[in-house]
Scaffold this motif. Structure first.
Motif, PDB file in Angstrom:
ATOM      1  N   SER A 164       0.822  -1.204   0.000  1.00  0.00           N
ATOM      2  CA  SER A 164       0.000   0.000   0.000  1.00  0.00           C
ATOM      3  C   SER A 164       0.860   1.259   0.000  1.00  0.00           C
ATOM      4  N   GLY A 165       2.162   1.080  -0.106  1.00  0.00           N
ATOM      5  CA  GLY A 165       3.053   2.232  -0.209  1.00  0.00           C
ATOM      6  C   GLY A 165       3.379   2.916   1.098  1.00  0.00           C
ATOM      7  N   ALA A 166       2.931   2.319   2.203  1.00  0.00           N
ATOM      8  CA  ALA A 166       3.202   2.936   3.496  1.00  0.00           C
ATOM      9  C   ALA A 166       4.580   2.519   4.000  1.00  0.00           C
ATOM     10  N   PRO A 167       5.181   3.324   4.859  1.00  0.00           N
ATOM     11  CA  PRO A 167       6.496   2.954   5.397  1.00  0.00           C
ATOM     12  C   PRO A 167       6.365   1.829   6.414  1.00  0.00           C
ATOM     13  N   ALA A 168       7.391   0.982   6.498  1.00  0.00           N
ATOM     14  CA  ALA A 168       7.358  -0.168   7.412  1.00  0.00           C
ATOM     15  C   ALA A 168       8.611  -0.206   8.267  1.00  0.00           C
ATOM     16  N   ASP A 169       9.207   0.963   8.438  1.00  0.00           N
ATOM     17  CA  ASP A 169      10.521   0.993   9.099  1.00  0.00           C
ATOM     18  C   ASP A 169      10.522   0.394  10.500  1.00  0.00           C
ATOM     19  N   SER A 170       9.469   0.689  11.275  1.00  0.00           N
ATOM     20  CA  SER A 170       9.498   0.201  12.650  1.00  0.00           C
ATOM     21  C   SER A 170       9.334  -1.314  12.676  1.00  0.00           C
TER      22      SER A 170
END
Length: 415
Positions: free
Chosen positions: A64-70
């Motif tokens: 969905s293009g969202a960040p997943a850094d955490s």
RNA sequence: GGAGAGGUGGCCGAGUAUGGCUUAAGGCGUACGCCUGCUAAGCGUAUGAGAUUCACGUCUCCGAGGGUUCAAAUCCCUCCCUCUCCGCCA
């Protein structure tokens, strides 16, 4: 190999068995490892579960293009912990596997307890010892040049057999007769490799205990088989049979190679104890409920052979201390050897229960469904050649140095 | 010994180029049920193994072992086995 449930829940039974068989028993070490292992397994599994969840989250976030850094950061941390625990775990697994190979099989309850062969019990004796009106000779004197030790010594070394002419033909005839006998009893004839790898030797139980009693080809890590039991038993290694396939009854001829290191001295004259001998071996894969009956059947079968060969024989049940590492119960057959005036062992018939099948994952699928279960394996010699030849020659000798063979061999008089 | 192609559940077989939508599709087989004069077909349901847990469950397993990565059947390395061809040889 023994069932982990047994090791865990009935360690005293394992201790007693080892004591009676005179084998080491690393059960305390095992129990420690087992507990440690289960603790670590719990930790690593919940961490893995967390990592699987995080992977799912990362995957859908990225899509969905969202960040997943955490999520990625946590997953990395979790991964490091998993790596650490898994390292410890695999060290424990390795040690446990090694330790488990050291547990001897549990003897059946009806096996006499005793520290060596002096505690063996004779079950029955059949046939009549021959009597002579002259001094009977040992087989090596009767055979003379036909048993050519100078030649075998030059070719290979001491305690190898070289037979000539009539004696060589007698061996071939006997092998043939034995194989026909098994064939007619409905067993399947098998021809096998005479070398086997480390896994095979581990399954049938020669490794680790007897590794140094075998000839080993280092370059390829192959072993010369010490008995046909090895290839025959390993036919179904890592195999799940159907319940309907049982029993599987096999036999095959093989040479048997034994280093016999340190056994020089007594009982090594003539054909009694050699580095290579010939044998026809029987192996059975049985439903656990039927293995007791199968063992008795095999005893009757071999007894029949010896009676047809007209050899007086003595059947014993081995005491715990004389029982081999992998066996739960074993009968020994000895034939009378008139020239040497002693009993010679020519066959052992053993029930291994699930000891070998557990090592080699030899299982069957129950007809009514459910998890695969371990088969019971049994094997027995039918028969070992050199001592049979020795006894035949000695018991049937005539005063003028000839031999009159029993009718089943339909042979002309020899020497 | 050399060259090439392979190894995925009981069997067959997709997936590997482009790592995440596959905690392995689909088929066959097997089991049970429905349907049916009988059988077959058809329809429906179920169906791998191991570890751990009282249990629910969870984890692992795509020839074996290592590595890369947040993540491996999929990428990299080593090894094993099978097949084809060549060489050598009983």
């Amino acid at each position: 190999m023994l069932d982990r449930g047994l090791l865990r829940n009935e360690p005293d039974k394992v201790r007693e068995a080892s004591l009676n068989k005179g084998e080491p028993c690393p059960i305390d070490r095992w129990l420690l490892l087992d507990e440690e292992r289960r603790n670590l397994l719990g930790s690593t599994e919940s961490l893995r579960r967390r990592r699987n969840e995080l992977s799912q989250e990362v995957s859908s976030l990225k899509k969905s293009g969202a960040p997943a850094d955490s999520q990625i950061a946590e997953s990395k941390k979790v991964g490091d912990s998993i790596g650490q625990i898994d390292k410890e775990l695999s060290a424990i697994d390795r040690e446990m596997a090694k330790v488990e190979l050291r547990f001897t099989n549990i003897p059946d309850p009806d096996v006499p307890v005793g520290k060596d062969e002096s505690a063996n019990k004779i079950i029955r004796t059949s046939g009549v010892k021959p009597s002579f009106d002259f001094e009977p000779k040992p087989h090596w004197e009767i055979l003379g040049n036909l048993f050519d030790q100078n030649a075998s010594g030059d070719i290979a070394g001491a305690n190898f057999i070289l037979l000539r002419g009539w004696a060589a033909r007698l061996q071939r005839k006997l092998i043939n007769w034995m194989m026909n006998f098994h064939s007619e009893a409905g067993m399947e004839e098998i021809w096998t490799p005479f070398l086997a790898n480390r896994e095979s030797m581990t399954t049938s139980g020669q490794i680790p205990k007897l590794e140094y009693d075998m000839y080993h080809i280092e370059k390829d890590d192959l072993f010369l088989i010490p008995t046909g039991e090895v290839p025959l038993t390993n036919i179904y290694r890592n195999t799940t049979l159907n319940e309907g396939d049982l029993p599987v009854k096999l036999f095959g001829y093989t040479p048997c190679f034994r280093r016999e290191a340190g056994s020089y001295g007594k009982d090594t004259r003539g054909l009694n104890r050699v580095h290579q001998f010939e044998k026809v071996e029987m192996v059975r894969f049985e439903h656990p409920d039927n293995s007791d009956k199968a063992l008795e059947e095999m005893v009757i079968h071999v007894e029949k052979m010896l009676s047809l060969l007209e050899l007086p024989c003595r059947i014993s049940i081995l005491a715990t201390g004389d029982l081999s590492f992998a066996a739960a119960k074993c009968y020994d057959f000895e034939v009378w050897s008139a020239g040497q005036e002693k009993w010679l062992e020519v066959s052992s018939i053993s029930n291994f229960r699930d000891f070998q099948s557990r090592r080699g994952m030899i299982r069957y699928k129950p007809a009514g469904g459910g998890k695969p279960l371990f088969v019971h394996t049994l094997n027995g010699s039918g028969l070992a050649l050199p001592r049979i030849i020795a006894a035949l020659i000695e018991n049937n000798q005539t005063e003028d140095g000839k031999v009159r063979l029993p009718s089943v061999l339909s042979a002309k008089t020899g020497t």
